[in-house]
Structure formats: C-alpha cells, structure tokens
Design a protein around this motif. Structure first.
Motif, PDB file in Angstrom:
ATOM      1  N   TRP A 193       0.750  -0.825   0.004  1.00 21.78           N
ATOM      2  CA  TRP A 193      -0.258   0.390  -0.270  1.00 21.78           C
ATOM      3  C   TRP A 193       0.891   1.287  -0.103  1.00 21.78           C
ATOM      4  O   TRP A 193       0.461   2.203  -0.456  1.00 21.78           O
ATOM      5  CB  TRP A 193      -1.263  -0.535   1.608  1.00 21.78           C
ATOM      6  CG  TRP A 193      -1.797  -1.015   0.645  1.00 21.78           C
ATOM      7  CD1 TRP A 193      -2.227  -2.373   2.042  1.00 21.78           C
ATOM      8  CD2 TRP A 193      -2.744  -1.423   0.127  1.00 21.78           C
ATOM      9  NE1 TRP A 193      -3.025  -2.895   1.886  1.00 21.78           N
ATOM     10  CE2 TRP A 193      -3.794  -2.771   0.376  1.00 21.78           C
ATOM     11  CE3 TRP A 193      -3.090  -0.822  -1.390  1.00 21.78           C
ATOM     12  CZ2 TRP A 193      -4.347  -3.578  -0.412  1.00 21.78           C
ATOM     13  CZ3 TRP A 193      -4.112  -1.175  -2.000  1.00 21.78           C
ATOM     14  CH2 TRP A 193      -4.643  -2.770  -1.437  1.00 21.78           C
ATOM     15  N   TRP A 211      -8.246   1.637  -2.544  1.00 19.21           N
ATOM     16  CA  TRP A 211      -7.101   2.235  -3.380  1.00 19.21           C
ATOM     17  C   TRP A 211      -7.606   3.463  -5.121  1.00 19.21           C
ATOM     18  O   TRP A 211      -6.939   4.072  -5.041  1.00 19.21           O
ATOM     19  CB  TRP A 211      -5.797   1.752  -3.190  1.00 19.21           C
ATOM     20  CG  TRP A 211      -5.976   1.287  -1.946  1.00 19.21           C
ATOM     21  CD1 TRP A 211      -5.604   0.662  -0.767  1.00 19.21           C
ATOM     22  CD2 TRP A 211      -4.562   2.220  -1.279  1.00 19.21           C
ATOM     23  NE1 TRP A 211      -5.578   1.019   0.514  1.00 19.21           N
ATOM     24  CE2 TRP A 211      -4.339   2.138   0.351  1.00 19.21           C
ATOM     25  CE3 TRP A 211      -3.582   3.260  -1.074  1.00 19.21           C
ATOM     26  CZ2 TRP A 211      -3.168   3.117   1.070  1.00 19.21           C
ATOM     27  CZ3 TRP A 211      -2.898   4.431  -0.944  1.00 19.21           C
ATOM     28  CH2 TRP A 211      -2.855   3.925   0.697  1.00 19.21           C
ATOM     29  N   LEU A 220      -5.055   9.667  -1.301  1.00 21.56           N
ATOM     30  CA  LEU A 220      -4.218   8.515  -0.687  1.00 21.56           C
ATOM     31  C   LEU A 220      -4.250   8.832   0.845  1.00 21.56           C
ATOM     32  O   LEU A 220      -3.852   7.138   1.137  1.00 21.56           O
ATOM     33  CB  LEU A 220      -3.110   8.614  -1.507  1.00 21.56           C
ATOM     34  CG  LEU A 220      -3.487   8.306  -3.093  1.00 21.56           C
ATOM     35  CD1 LEU A 220      -1.966   8.591  -3.902  1.00 21.56           C
ATOM     36  CD2 LEU A 220      -3.437   6.990  -3.287  1.00 21.56           C
TER      37      LEU A 220
END
Length: 198
Positions: free
Chosen positions: A90, A169, A185
């Motif tokens: 991530w 995401w 984000l």
C-alpha cells in the motif's frame, strides 16, 4: 523479411512507449503516429504488429498487468512478515521515485478504466482480468496474514475483503487525480490500517 525476434522486439517497444504516452494523455487522445514516432518505428507499419488500435490497447493492458503483478509479487514476498509486506504494497501506491506523481496515479486501471470500458469490450475484459488477478493476490496475502495470526478474516471472506481494499485505493487514486491532491491517498492509509486491524 523481419525475424520473429525483431518483430517481437518492435512490438514490445511500441507497447512500452505507447503505455508511457497513454498513461499521461489517455487512450483516445493518442494517435498511432505519435506512438510510432516515439518508438522509432516507421509510420504505416503499425498494422504489421497489431490488427487494430484496439488490439494494441488490449495487448498493452495485458502487458501492463503482467508487469504489475511481477512487481506486486516482489513487494509481497520482500519480507517474511506478511503484514509488513502488505503495508509495503500500500505504501508503494504513494511512492513517487522522486517524480511529481505518486505511482497510484500512474495506474492504467485508474487512467483507462472509465475511458475504454464503454469503448472496447476486449480492453474492458483485459482490465477486468488484470484487476481480478490483483485482488486474488491480495486475498492470498490476507490468508497468509491470518495464518500468522496477525489478521482475523471477516465473515465475507478474504477475497471479498481484498476486493474492497483494492477498490478503496483505486477510488482514492481517482479522487487524487480529480482534485490534484495527495490527500485521498493519505486518507486511505489510516483507514486501511484500521480495516486490517493494525
């Protein structure tokens, strides 16, 4: 007559150059001549390598996802701890490699998903198949985390949960492009940690 190696090398060069241009401009806005000129391939020879622009786009997406999954596998296998490896993945979405654009914004699924899904069924299928493979790999990582007792799988199962994380995401990346801001984000990271029970 060109050798099969030369044909494959030229085809791959067109794909790689085309992907870089299309990731900035979009699929419809880019003409074949622009790609061929940038790739150093004679104009007019495009159809020697691809049956159509749609066929090129489909192959470009398949190539993109193959490379993406190789990079993803390297990230998820880079450390023994499954949870840390998942978080490394991530974090890679927000990495910039000293450029102005986070990698999450460069994702072709984000860039082309809405644009080409209504225009081309083969390209839509390439997007669907590529993102499905990403979600499946994330689900495998969640199962690894569960085996290490660092994650309790939700009732809906790891595959559905992985899909929801990936959608989070993708959505954050799209919102980031729309707002010209890193905040979507940035907001996705703490939410991801909470969802992963970290």
């Amino acid at each position: 007559m060109k050798s099969s190696r030369t044909l494959n090398d030229n085809r791959q060069r067109v794909i790689e150059v085309g992907r870089k241009i299309i990731s900035r401009k979009g699929f419809s806005a880019v003409g074949l001549n622009e790609i061929l000129t940038a790739a150093g391939i004679p104009k007019g020879s495009f159809y020697y390598y691809f049956a159509s622009k749609e066929a090129f786009g489909t192959q470009m997406l398949e190539d993109y996802f193959a490379r993406y999954l190789e990079t993803m596998e390297a990230l998820l296998s880079s450390v023994p701890d499954a949870t840390q490896a998942m978080m490394n993945y991530w974090h890679s979405w927000t990495a910039t490699d000293d450029g102005p654009t986070p990698k999450g914004y460069q994702c072709l699924a984000v860039k082309l998903g809405a644009e080409v899904s209504d225009l081309s069924e083969p390209m839509r299928l390439a997007l669907e198949q590529g993102t499905t493979r990403i979600v499946q790999r994330l689900a495998g990582q969640l199962e690894r985390m569960a085996a290490e007792n660092s994650f309790v799988p939700p009732p809906e199962g790891c595959l559905v949960f992985a899909g929801a994380l990936y959608q989070l995401w993708l959505g954050a990346s799209l919102m980031g492009k729309m707002t010209g801001s890193l905040s979507p984000l940035a907001s996705a990271m703490p939410l991801t940690k909470r969802l992963l029970q970290l």
